[in-house]
Design an enzyme around this catalytic site. Structure first.
Site, PDB file in Angstrom:
ATOM      1  N   ARG A   1      47.670 -13.893   0.896  1.00 22.74           N
ATOM      2  CA  ARG A   1      47.764 -12.505   1.337  1.00 22.74           C
ATOM      3  C   ARG A   1      48.039 -11.591   0.146  1.00 22.74           C
ATOM      4  NH1 ARG A   1      52.236 -12.498   3.925  1.00 22.74           N
ATOM      5  NH2 ARG A   1      53.392 -11.329   2.346  1.00 22.74           N
TER       6      ARG A   1
ATOM      7  N   TYR B   1      32.905  10.313   9.599  1.00 20.65           N
ATOM      8  CA  TYR B   1      32.594   9.111  10.374  1.00 20.65           C
ATOM      9  C   TYR B   1      33.451   9.056  11.636  1.00 20.65           C
ATOM     10  CZ  TYR B   1      33.059   4.134  11.568  1.00 20.65           C
ATOM     11  OH  TYR B   1      33.145   2.943  12.234  1.00 20.65           O
TER      12      TYR B   1
ATOM     13  N   ASP C   1      34.751   9.030   0.478  1.00 13.90           N
ATOM     14  CA  ASP C   1      34.090   7.885   1.110  1.00 13.90           C
ATOM     15  C   ASP C   1      32.658   7.862   0.583  1.00 13.90           C
ATOM     16  OD1 ASP C   1      32.726   6.105   2.756  1.00 13.90           O
ATOM     17  OD2 ASP C   1      33.927   6.596   4.518  1.00 13.90           O
TER      18      ASP C   1
ATOM     19  N   LYS D   1      28.692  -2.194   4.830  1.00 12.46           N
ATOM     20  CA  LYS D   1      27.391  -1.537   4.745  1.00 12.46           C
ATOM     21  C   LYS D   1      26.637  -1.985   3.482  1.00 12.46           C
ATOM     22  CE  LYS D   1      28.992   0.722   8.368  1.00 12.46           C
ATOM     23  NZ  LYS D   1      30.430   0.481   8.509  1.00 12.46           N
TER      24      LYS D   1
END
Length: 398
Positions: free
Chosen positions: A61, A113, A185, A210
């Protein structure tokens, strides 16, 4: 936890062209076996030489070799010093917002978005973080919205799904005058076509799902920065909140990243060809693509981008039923959410990706029921053009 990428890579790699950096940054042959491709590290824990002394990894982690390799590669492509990967683009957004003190204010582009809009309006507000949505086609509107407690300006450019552009350099200058950080972004452009840090942004985020991964088989996000203070805070939260991607997803995304430059060229080449066909069609009301001279911000796109990308939005002549007829008749474009994969996708934002946006806001943004969004893949251009033409003919009778 990612390291400063120049610690691990020679200067000649960092100064190389994009494709060379994509392939070599974060990529060292295994020192034990000589394997050219670094092995996938699935271990959750790592042997220590003595208590607290290890080779940079103790628990996955907190840090993982596969994740670090990916973070290093993305940072190199964005021209950043640091990279941090997360389990999704939304987790990236949430972690950045979590770095703000309670009572903070964010100025966000209004055409954002749908998932970001949902987080800002439904989740961030419960942490006493307020968001003001502003039309940023005119960068001066940022100044009007900034308050004494404004900590972030949040920008997407091009925006999703109406492909409006925001002048990153102008917004950065205004934000910094008010001691406010700028987040961009960069998902739609990818690092290949746009590098916001070079234009003044403080943090750049991507939905790795994406274009960066590019194969529609990984859900993941990433943030990059060259600001050590920001990096330290986000790295602490990455470990503390624990919204980290699996080593396997990092391995896949890093593999996808290595062909990003080749894929983006094909995405853009086909998108421009399709946009021209759509613009010439009597069955289309209007086309939104920054690569067309008819786009109102075409000159800005030429200035701050290195290309125009693979996303197109257009309004078909007709209504929701007409749009659905088009979507049913395409053969190579799959009706599905998301974008940026090798395959071509189409969707109706009003009822799909932006269904969480209020009807009033959708109307104000121009997200109408006849607005169709295309994610142009890397199939042969001629096949995609023909597919669009036959679907239009089926949907709109002249």
């Amino acid at each position: 936890m990612a390291k400063h990428f120049t610690d691990d890579h020679t200067e000649h790699i960092l100064q190389a062209k994009f494709g060379t950096r994509a392939i070599h940054a974060g990529q060292h042959p295994d020192p034990i076996t000589g394997a050219v491709i670094p092995p996938l590290s699935l271990s959750t824990t790592f042997k220590q030489h003595s208590a607290g002394e290890h080779n940079g990894f103790d628990y996955s982690r907190s840090g993982n070799p596969s994740r670090q390799a990916f973070e290093t590669a993305v940072a190199a492509l964005e021209g950043a010093k640091y990279g941090l990967a997360f389990s999704s683009g939304s987790a990236t957004t949430a972690t950045i917002v979590s770095s703000l003190p309670a009572g903070s204010h964010i100025v966000s582009v209004n055409d954002v978005y749908g998932g970001t809009y949902r987080y800002f309006t439904k989740v961030a507000s419960t942490f006493n973080v307020e968001v003001t949505f502003v039309d940023l086609e005119d960068a001066a509107n940022v100044s009007k919205a900034i308050r004494p407690n404004t900590k972030l300006v949040w920008v997407e450019t091009p925006t999703n799904p109406t492909l409006r552009l925001v002048d990153i350099k102008a917004v950065a200058e205004i934000a910094h005058k008010h001691n406010t950080k700028l987040v961009v972004d960069n998902t739609f452009m990818s690092p290949f076509f746009q590098n916001p840090l070079q234009l003044g942004a403080d943090i750049v985020v991507h939905s790795v799902t994406k274009y960066i991964n590019g194969h529609s088989d990984v859900v993941m996000g990433v943030a990059v920065t060259s600001n050590e203070e920001i990096y330290t805070k986000l790295a602490f939260l990455q470990n503390s909140i624990g919204a980290v991607p699996s080593a396997f997803d990092c391995f896949l995304a890093n593999r996808g990243l290595k062909t990003l430059h080749l894929r983006m060229k094909q995405h853009a080449e086909s998108a421009l060809a399709i946009a021209k066909v759509l613009e010439a069609s009597p069955r289309v009301e209007n086309v939104i693509y920054p690569g067309l001279p008819s786009h109102p911000q075409h000159q800005l796109a030429k200035t701050q981008q290195k290309g125009f990308g693979g996303m197109i939005s257009f309004r078909i002549k007709g209504d929701l039923a007409t749009a659905n007829t088009f979507l049913r008749h395409v053969k190579f474009f799959t009706l599905a959410e998301s974008l940026g994969g090798v395959e071509s996708l189409c969707e109706l934002p009003a009822t799909m990706t932006h269904g969480s946006v209020s009807p009033e806001d959708r109307a104000a943004l121009g997200i109408t029921e006849n607005l169709i969004r295309l994610s142009v893949g890397i199939e042969d251009t001629e096949d995609l053009v023909a597919d669009i033409e036959q679907a239009l003919a089926a949907a709109v009778k002249l």
